[in-house]
Motif scaffolding. Structure first.
Motif, PDB file in Angstrom:
ATOM      1  N   LEU A  55       0.834  -1.198   0.000  1.00 47.38           N
ATOM      2  CA  LEU A  55       0.000   0.000   0.000  1.00 47.38           C
ATOM      3  C   LEU A  55       0.871   1.250   0.000  1.00 47.38           C
ATOM      4  O   LEU A  55       1.968   1.258   0.559  1.00 47.38           O
ATOM      5  N   THR A  56       0.352   2.303  -0.618  1.00 46.90           N
ATOM      6  CA  THR A  56       0.998   3.614  -0.509  1.00 46.90           C
ATOM      7  C   THR A  56      -0.104   4.660  -0.374  1.00 46.90           C
ATOM      8  O   THR A  56      -1.162   4.543  -0.997  1.00 46.90           O
ATOM      9  N   SER A  57       0.111   5.651   0.476  1.00 44.84           N
ATOM     10  CA  SER A  57      -0.916   6.669   0.680  1.00 44.84           C
ATOM     11  C   SER A  57      -0.968   7.615  -0.518  1.00 44.84           C
ATOM     12  O   SER A  57       0.058   7.984  -1.093  1.00 44.84           O
ATOM     13  N   PHE A  58      -2.171   8.004  -0.893  1.00 44.42           N
ATOM     14  CA  PHE A  58      -2.373   8.901  -2.027  1.00 44.42           C
ATOM     15  C   PHE A  58      -3.655   9.676  -1.747  1.00 44.42           C
ATOM     16  O   PHE A  58      -4.757   9.209  -1.992  1.00 44.42           O
ATOM     17  N   HIS A  59      -3.499  10.859  -1.189  1.00 42.19           N
ATOM     18  CA  HIS A  59      -4.668  11.622  -0.746  1.00 42.19           C
ATOM     19  C   HIS A  59      -4.527  13.088  -1.140  1.00 42.19           C
ATOM     20  O   HIS A  59      -3.524  13.496  -1.743  1.00 42.19           O
ATOM     21  N   VAL A  60      -5.522  13.881  -0.783  1.00 39.36           N
ATOM     22  CA  VAL A  60      -5.602  15.259  -1.252  1.00 39.36           C
ATOM     23  C   VAL A  60      -4.413  16.105  -0.803  1.00 39.36           C
ATOM     24  O   VAL A  60      -4.054  17.093  -1.453  1.00 39.36           O
ATOM     25  N   HIS A  61      -3.782  15.712   0.308  1.00 38.84           N
ATOM     26  CA  HIS A  61      -2.679  16.522   0.843  1.00 38.84           C
ATOM     27  C   HIS A  61      -1.316  16.139   0.278  1.00 38.84           C
ATOM     28  O   HIS A  61      -0.347  16.864   0.457  1.00 38.84           O
ATOM     29  N   ASN A  62      -1.235  14.987  -0.407  1.00 40.12           N
ATOM     30  CA  ASN A  62       0.076  14.572  -0.929  1.00 40.12           C
ATOM     31  C   ASN A  62       0.047  14.140  -2.392  1.00 40.12           C
ATOM     32  O   ASN A  62       1.053  13.666  -2.926  1.00 40.12           O
ATOM     33  N   GLU A  63      -1.121  14.297  -3.073  1.00 41.86           N
ATOM     34  CA  GLU A  63      -1.236  13.729  -4.415  1.00 41.86           C
ATOM     35  C   GLU A  63      -0.259  14.360  -5.407  1.00 41.86           C
ATOM     36  O   GLU A  63       0.259  13.678  -6.289  1.00 41.86           O
ATOM     37  N   ASN A  64       0.006  15.655  -5.278  1.00 42.24           N
ATOM     38  CA  ASN A  64       0.970  16.278  -6.200  1.00 42.24           C
ATOM     39  C   ASN A  64       2.393  15.784  -5.949  1.00 42.24           C
ATOM     40  O   ASN A  64       3.170  15.586  -6.888  1.00 42.24           O
ATOM     41  N   ASP A  65       2.732  15.569  -4.665  1.00 44.00           N
ATOM     42  CA  ASP A  65       4.064  15.062  -4.329  1.00 44.00           C
ATOM     43  C   ASP A  65       4.216  13.598  -4.737  1.00 44.00           C
ATOM     44  O   ASP A  65       5.313  13.164  -5.118  1.00 44.00           O
ATOM     45  N   LYS A  66       3.130  12.837  -4.641  1.00 42.43           N
ATOM     46  CA  LYS A  66       3.195  11.394  -4.933  1.00 42.43           C
ATOM     47  C   LYS A  66       3.084  11.097  -6.419  1.00 42.43           C
ATOM     48  O   LYS A  66       3.401   9.985  -6.871  1.00 42.43           O
ATOM     49  N   LEU A  67       2.626  12.070  -7.182  1.00 42.69           N
ATOM     50  CA  LEU A  67       2.372  11.854  -8.600  1.00 42.69           C
ATOM     51  C   LEU A  67       3.591  11.340  -9.366  1.00 42.69           C
ATOM     52  O   LEU A  67       3.484  10.347 -10.106  1.00 42.69           O
ATOM     53  N   PRO A  68       4.788  11.947  -9.236  1.00 45.84           N
ATOM     54  CA  PRO A  68       5.948  11.449  -9.991  1.00 45.84           C
ATOM     55  C   PRO A  68       6.278   9.993  -9.675  1.00 45.84           C
ATOM     56  O   PRO A  68       6.625   9.221 -10.578  1.00 45.84           O
ATOM     57  N   PHE A  69       6.175   9.617  -8.401  1.00 45.02           N
ATOM     58  CA  PHE A  69       6.459   8.239  -7.990  1.00 45.02           C
ATOM     59  C   PHE A  69       5.511   7.256  -8.662  1.00 45.02           C
ATOM     60  O   PHE A  69       5.934   6.223  -9.219  1.00 45.02           O
ATOM     61  N   ASP A  85     -11.162   5.965   0.300  1.00 40.49           N
ATOM     62  CA  ASP A  85     -11.664   5.377   1.544  1.00 40.49           C
ATOM     63  C   ASP A  85     -13.021   4.721   1.325  1.00 40.49           C
ATOM     64  O   ASP A  85     -13.357   3.749   1.990  1.00 40.49           O
ATOM     65  N   ALA A  86     -13.813   5.266   0.403  1.00 44.30           N
ATOM     66  CA  ALA A  86     -15.134   4.711   0.118  1.00 44.30           C
ATOM     67  C   ALA A  86     -15.612   5.221  -1.234  1.00 44.30           C
ATOM     68  O   ALA A  86     -15.444   6.396  -1.555  1.00 44.30           O
ATOM     69  N   GLY A  87     -16.199   4.338  -2.026  1.00 44.22           N
ATOM     70  CA  GLY A  87     -16.769   4.742  -3.303  1.00 44.22           C
ATOM     71  C   GLY A  87     -15.771   4.734  -4.446  1.00 44.22           C
ATOM     72  O   GLY A  87     -14.716   4.094  -4.383  1.00 44.22           O
ATOM     73  N   THR A  88     -16.122   5.447  -5.505  1.00 51.66           N
ATOM     74  CA  THR A  88     -15.309   5.478  -6.710  1.00 51.66           C
ATOM     75  C   THR A  88     -14.315   6.626  -6.662  1.00 51.66           C
ATOM     76  O   THR A  88     -14.728   7.784  -6.533  1.00 51.66           O
ATOM     77  N   PRO A  89     -13.016   6.345  -6.739  1.00 51.16           N
ATOM     78  CA  PRO A  89     -12.026   7.426  -6.696  1.00 51.16           C
ATOM     79  C   PRO A  89     -12.064   8.260  -7.966  1.00 51.16           C
ATOM     80  O   PRO A  89     -12.506   7.797  -9.015  1.00 51.16           O
ATOM     81  N   GLY A  90     -11.617   9.513  -7.836  1.00 52.57           N
ATOM     82  CA  GLY A  90     -11.500  10.363  -9.013  1.00 52.57           C
ATOM     83  C   GLY A  90     -12.598  11.390  -9.176  1.00 52.57           C
ATOM     84  O   GLY A  90     -12.449  12.343  -9.935  1.00 52.57           O
ATOM     85  N   VAL A  91     -13.726  11.240  -8.473  1.00 54.84           N
ATOM     86  CA  VAL A  91     -14.822  12.206  -8.598  1.00 54.84           C
ATOM     87  C   VAL A  91     -14.650  13.310  -7.567  1.00 54.84           C
ATOM     88  O   VAL A  91     -14.337  14.442  -7.890  1.00 54.84           O
ATOM     89  N   SER A  92     -14.847  12.973  -6.292  1.00 57.27           N
ATOM     90  CA  SER A  92     -14.564  13.936  -5.222  1.00 57.27           C
ATOM     91  C   SER A  92     -13.422  13.445  -4.340  1.00 57.27           C
ATOM     92  O   SER A  92     -13.145  14.025  -3.300  1.00 57.27           O
TER      93      SER A  92
END
Length: 271
Positions: A55-69, A85-92
């Motif tokens: 697993l790797t964390s990918f959330h609103v606070h780190n998505e730009n930093d994690k993007l290159p990886f 965490d719940a539902g379909t990712p990518g919408v909200s």
């Protein structure tokens, strides 16, 4: 047959852990890496189905930093399942920025069908589902929120919003000021033990929210009726004419905003 592409947006349950497809479970079991909002939250689901993948964390606070990886992993041929965490990712939830970059680079991506709060909420509301517009969370800033609600007030579409419990009172009060007291439904905790549907006018829902409300909330609001829409565009035409706007400008604005035929607008201007 298992079908894997480098990146898959994979819906997860919004409440009941059984609300996940067999295909999604197979994808998670075979992923080289699972990018998730909160590893602790996702671990509950994965343990339930005996899935043990990195697993790797990918959330609103780190998505730009994690993007290159994550993009580098995709370029190297890794299969990455993106979940929220719940539902379909990518919408909200996180996922869109990675999906967009992968598409721009020509990397293979796919989105699995599955759990989402939007469709159940619209159907449970009892308000016409065709057509409906998903708006997401209203803007934080009052000016931006007012501008959005002003733009939506004459839409005939059923409107679907995500709302936060601690902001619901403020946002619903603003809707009443701009939309009027429309039929609506507040759908709470979809697919969970305390699922509830409150079908009232916006004022009734506001009164209930003031008493206190918790959980994941979806607010469904009826669209603008034709009578209200008709009076709105006519009033705006008269106001623009009184302000000295040209016929050309009035027709352009009203056509774009309300979808009214040019001849109808000119007919009103001649009266």
């Amino acid at each position: 047959m298992l079908y894997l592409v480098p990146m898959l947006l994979c819906p997860t349950p919004i409440g009941n852990l059984e609300d996940i497809t067999l295909r999604a479970l197979n994808v998670l079991r075979n992923a080289d890496l699972i990018a998730c909002e909160d590893t602790r939250t996702s671990s509950v689901l994965l343990r339930h189905y005996d899935i043990n993948r990195p697993l790797t964390s990918f959330h609103v606070h780190n998505e730009n930093d994690k993007l290159p990886f994550l993009l580098e992993k995709l370029r190297d041929g890794a299969n990455i399942a993106v979940i929220s965490d719940a539902g379909t990712p990518g919408v909200s939830d996180p996922g869109w920025i990675l999906l967009k970059r992968a598409v721009d680079e020509g990397l293979a991506v796919d989105v699995l069908p599955g759990a989402s709060a939007i469709i159940p909420a619209v159907l449970l509301s009892g308000i016409s589902p065709q057509p409906f517009a998903f708006v997401g969370f209203p803007p934080e800033k009052q000016g931006e929120r007012t501008k959005l609600f002003d733009a939506l007030k004459t839409w005939p579409h059923t409107l679907c919003f995500y709302v936060s419990p601690h902001k619901a009172e403020k946002h619903i009060a603003a809707m009443i000021d701009i939309f009027g007291d429309r039929e609506a439904a507040l759908v709470r905790e979809i697919s969970k033990v305390f699922q509830e549907v409150i079908r009232e006018k916006l004022s009734g829902i506001l009164a209930r929210v003031i008493e206190g409300v918790k959980g994941e909330l979806v607010l469904v609001v009826a669209g603008c009726s034709e009578g209200v829409k008709g009076e709105a565009w006519r009033s705006e035409v008269r106001a623009m004419r009184d302000d000295g706007d040209s016929v050309k400008d009035i027709v352009k604005v009203i056509q774009e905003k309300y979808g009214i035929a040019k001849n109808e607008i000119k007919k009103l201007l001649m009266t």
